[in-house]
Motif scaffolding. Structure first.
Motif, mmCIF file in Angstrom:
data_model
loop_
_atom_site.group_PDB
_atom_site.id
_atom_site.type_symbol
_atom_site.label_atom_id
_atom_site.label_comp_id
_atom_site.label_asym_id
_atom_site.label_seq_id
_atom_site.Cartn_x
_atom_site.Cartn_y
_atom_site.Cartn_z
ATOM 1 N N PHE A 185 14.359 -61.129 69.276
ATOM 2 C CA PHE A 185 15.812 -61.122 69.081
ATOM 3 C C PHE A 185 16.439 -62.191 69.966
ATOM 4 O O PHE A 185 16.932 -61.907 71.060
ATOM 5 C CB PHE A 185 16.394 -59.746 69.416
ATOM 6 C CG PHE A 185 15.792 -58.615 68.642
ATOM 7 C CD1 PHE A 185 16.200 -58.345 67.348
ATOM 8 C CD2 PHE A 185 14.784 -57.843 69.213
ATOM 9 C CE1 PHE A 185 15.639 -57.308 66.632
ATOM 10 C CE2 PHE A 185 14.207 -56.800 68.509
ATOM 11 C CZ PHE A 185 14.635 -56.530 67.209
ATOM 12 N N HIS A 206 23.107 -61.630 70.669
ATOM 13 C CA HIS A 206 22.225 -61.847 69.521
ATOM 14 C C HIS A 206 23.073 -61.885 68.258
ATOM 15 O O HIS A 206 23.719 -60.891 67.906
ATOM 16 C CB HIS A 206 21.190 -60.728 69.411
ATOM 17 C CG HIS A 206 20.377 -60.791 68.145
ATOM 18 N ND1 HIS A 206 19.466 -61.800 67.904
ATOM 19 C CD2 HIS A 206 20.360 -59.984 67.039
ATOM 20 C CE1 HIS A 206 18.905 -61.611 66.716
ATOM 21 N NE2 HIS A 206 19.434 -60.519 66.176
ATOM 22 N N ILE A 265 23.304 -61.707 64.507
ATOM 23 C CA ILE A 265 22.452 -61.093 63.493
ATOM 24 C C ILE A 265 22.253 -62.052 62.319
ATOM 25 O O ILE A 265 23.211 -62.557 61.721
ATOM 26 C CB ILE A 265 23.077 -59.774 63.004
ATOM 27 C CG1 ILE A 265 23.241 -58.802 64.190
ATOM 28 C CG2 ILE A 265 22.223 -59.140 61.911
ATOM 29 C CD1 ILE A 265 24.060 -57.580 63.882
ATOM 30 N N ARG A 324 12.389 -52.925 72.393
ATOM 31 C CA ARG A 324 12.488 -53.554 71.071
ATOM 32 C C ARG A 324 13.021 -52.556 70.028
ATOM 33 O O ARG A 324 13.881 -52.889 69.215
ATOM 34 C CB ARG A 324 11.119 -54.089 70.656
ATOM 35 C CG ARG A 324 11.149 -54.942 69.399
ATOM 36 C CD ARG A 324 9.777 -55.476 69.051
ATOM 37 N NE ARG A 324 9.336 -56.468 70.035
ATOM 38 C CZ ARG A 324 8.356 -56.281 70.909
ATOM 39 N NH1 ARG A 324 7.715 -55.115 70.957
ATOM 40 N NH2 ARG A 324 8.013 -57.236 71.740
ATOM 41 N N LEU A 325 12.527 -51.331 70.068
ATOM 42 C CA LEU A 325 13.000 -50.306 69.139
ATOM 43 C C LEU A 325 14.476 -49.993 69.364
ATOM 44 O O LEU A 325 15.235 -49.787 68.412
ATOM 45 C CB LEU A 325 12.153 -49.033 69.292
ATOM 46 C CG LEU A 325 10.726 -49.094 68.744
ATOM 47 C CD1 LEU A 325 9.950 -47.832 69.133
ATOM 48 C CD2 LEU A 325 10.746 -49.258 67.226
ATOM 49 N N GLN A 326 14.883 -49.949 70.626
ATOM 50 C CA GLN A 326 16.280 -49.671 70.933
ATOM 51 C C GLN A 326 17.186 -50.798 70.443
ATOM 52 O O GLN A 326 18.282 -50.545 69.925
ATOM 53 C CB GLN A 326 16.463 -49.467 72.435
ATOM 54 C CG GLN A 326 17.888 -49.149 72.855
ATOM 55 C CD GLN A 326 18.391 -47.852 72.267
ATOM 56 O OE1 GLN A 326 17.814 -46.791 72.520
ATOM 57 N NE2 GLN A 326 19.460 -47.912 71.466
ATOM 58 N N LYS A 358 16.660 -52.731 67.877
ATOM 59 C CA LYS A 358 16.792 -52.572 66.426
ATOM 60 C C LYS A 358 17.840 -51.517 66.088
ATOM 61 O O LYS A 358 18.660 -51.704 65.184
ATOM 62 C CB LYS A 358 15.437 -52.188 65.819
ATOM 63 C CG LYS A 358 14.413 -53.306 65.790
ATOM 64 C CD LYS A 358 13.114 -52.829 65.128
ATOM 65 C CE LYS A 358 12.076 -53.949 65.082
ATOM 66 N NZ LYS A 358 10.810 -53.480 64.454
ATOM 67 N N SER A 359 17.818 -50.412 66.830
ATOM 68 C CA SER A 359 18.796 -49.357 66.611
ATOM 69 C C SER A 359 20.205 -49.841 66.954
ATOM 70 O O SER A 359 21.171 -49.536 66.230
ATOM 71 C CB SER A 359 18.437 -48.135 67.469
ATOM 72 O OG SER A 359 19.413 -47.128 67.359
ATOM 73 N N ASP A 360 20.337 -50.605 68.050
ATOM 74 C CA ASP A 360 21.644 -51.149 68.441
ATOM 75 C C ASP A 360 22.199 -52.053 67.339
ATOM 76 O O ASP A 360 23.399 -52.000 67.024
ATOM 77 C CB ASP A 360 21.525 -51.952 69.736
ATOM 78 C CG ASP A 360 21.186 -51.087 70.946
ATOM 79 O OD1 ASP A 360 21.452 -49.879 70.905
ATOM 80 O OD2 ASP A 360 20.643 -51.646 71.921
ATOM 81 N N ILE A 361 21.346 -52.877 66.758
ATOM 82 C CA ILE A 361 21.777 -53.807 65.717
ATOM 83 C C ILE A 361 22.255 -53.046 64.489
ATOM 84 O O ILE A 361 23.303 -53.367 63.898
ATOM 85 C CB ILE A 361 20.636 -54.781 65.359
ATOM 86 C CG1 ILE A 361 20.401 -55.761 66.511
ATOM 87 C CG2 ILE A 361 20.952 -55.537 64.069
ATOM 88 C CD1 ILE A 361 19.187 -56.639 66.332
ATOM 89 N N GLU A 362 21.514 -52.022 64.081
ATOM 90 C CA GLU A 362 21.914 -51.232 62.915
ATOM 91 C C GLU A 362 23.268 -50.564 63.140
ATOM 92 O O GLU A 362 24.135 -50.573 62.255
ATOM 93 C CB GLU A 362 20.846 -50.177 62.611
ATOM 94 C CG GLU A 362 19.537 -50.762 62.090
ATOM 95 C CD GLU A 362 18.461 -49.702 61.951
ATOM 96 O OE1 GLU A 362 18.760 -48.510 62.188
ATOM 97 O OE2 GLU A 362 17.321 -50.065 61.609
#
Length: 289
Positions: free
Chosen positions: A181, A232, A234, A266-268, A270-274
């Motif tokens: 990211f 970041h 998107i 990394r998983l967090q 992805k969740s933040d971006i969603e």
């Protein structure tokens, strides 16, 4: 200073434009290019840079913006001398000021004094009452406090728009790129920085708006020691180093925390971006002064 050009300032500026149109005058703002407190070695935290302030003035209908350097000579002027200077600088028909306006040496001049002496100078004076929002008077200091606490949504209600930071993208540790990211890092300079945490933002590059996520903090998972502002964008993969970037803070997502591993972080992310995309798409208004 009109720092922030918030709703209180906007009430004053709108009155100026209204009166200028009524009386066939030019609506103008007299302000300073540097913060007066800098003259006295005070630490300065601002809500707007000069360019943003001027753009906001003009967006509200102000036709002339005078940015004078605040100097020790100017600071030493007595209230009467300051008014005489202004009156000599312009052909003033009407002077608009806020309820808590102060001027002259040590801030000894007041809105009441303006009303008292205006006839001597031949212009009318309008004193604008305080604007009340969210249970209190709208002020730059109150907004700075909200931003420092990460309350960017409430700050936006007092500003009349989301809080905006601008800066040039600089090199950093490239932690975001290693996680998949990539981020653009800017330095705040004298601008107020939101509390450490993650925010849903809109990022502006070359006049285009992008959905984005900004992290403010020290990257504790990677033992960072320096506070950074990393964004970041998107779906954006161009090189931004050296380019101007504006960040409009829409909503706070979470506080900063330390993760047990890079994979957990990394998983967090992805969740933040969603979550950021959901928030931004439900708030489609885009404002870039």
């Amino acid at each position: 200073m009109f720092d922030g050009v918030h709703l209180g300032h906007q009430a004053l500026l709108n009155r100026t434009v209204e009166m200028a149109r009524k009386e066939g005058c030019v609506p103008a703002v007299y302000t300073f290019s540097n913060h007066p407190l800098e003259l006295f070695s005070k630490e300065i935290v601002c809500l707007t840079d000069v360019e943003t302030r001027v753009n906001l003035f003009k967006s509200l209908g102000i036709e002339r913006v005078d940015l004078q350097e605040f100097t020790h000579t100017l600071a030493a002027l007595e209230p009467d001398a300051f008014l005489a200077m202004l009156n000599g600088r312009y052909r003033i028909e009407r002077l608009v000021a806020g309820f808590n306006y102060s001027f002259g040496r040590g801030g000894s001049g007041s809105a009441e004094l303006l009303l008292k002496v205006s006839q001597d100078y031949g212009f009318k004076v309008d004193i604008v009452a305080p604007v009340i929002r969210e249970g209190g008077i709208v002020s730059s200091s109150r907004i700075r406090g909200l931003i420092g606490e990460g309350e960017v949504e409430t700050a936006a209600k007092l500003l009349g728009r989301p809080y905006l930071m601008a800066g040039t993208v600089v090199h950093n540790r490239r932690i975001g790129s290693r996680l998949g990211f990539p981020t653009a890092n800017i330095e705040a300079g004298k601008l107020a920085v939101p509390a450490d945490g993650v925010y849903a933002v809109r990022a502006f590059v070359n006049g285009r708006a992008y959905e984005a996520v900004t992290n403010v903090g020290t990257n504790p998972t990677f033992e960072g020691g320096r506070r950074t502002i990393e964004t970041h964008l998107i779906g954006f993969d161009e090189d931004l180093y050296g380019k101007a970037l504006k960040i409009s803070f829409i909503s706070s997502l979470r506080g900063e925390k330390t993760f047990s591993s890079a994979d957990s972080l990394r998983l967090q992310i992805k969740s933040d971006i969603e979550r950021a995309r959901e928030i931004l798409q439900s708030n489609p208004d885009v404002f870039e002064p």
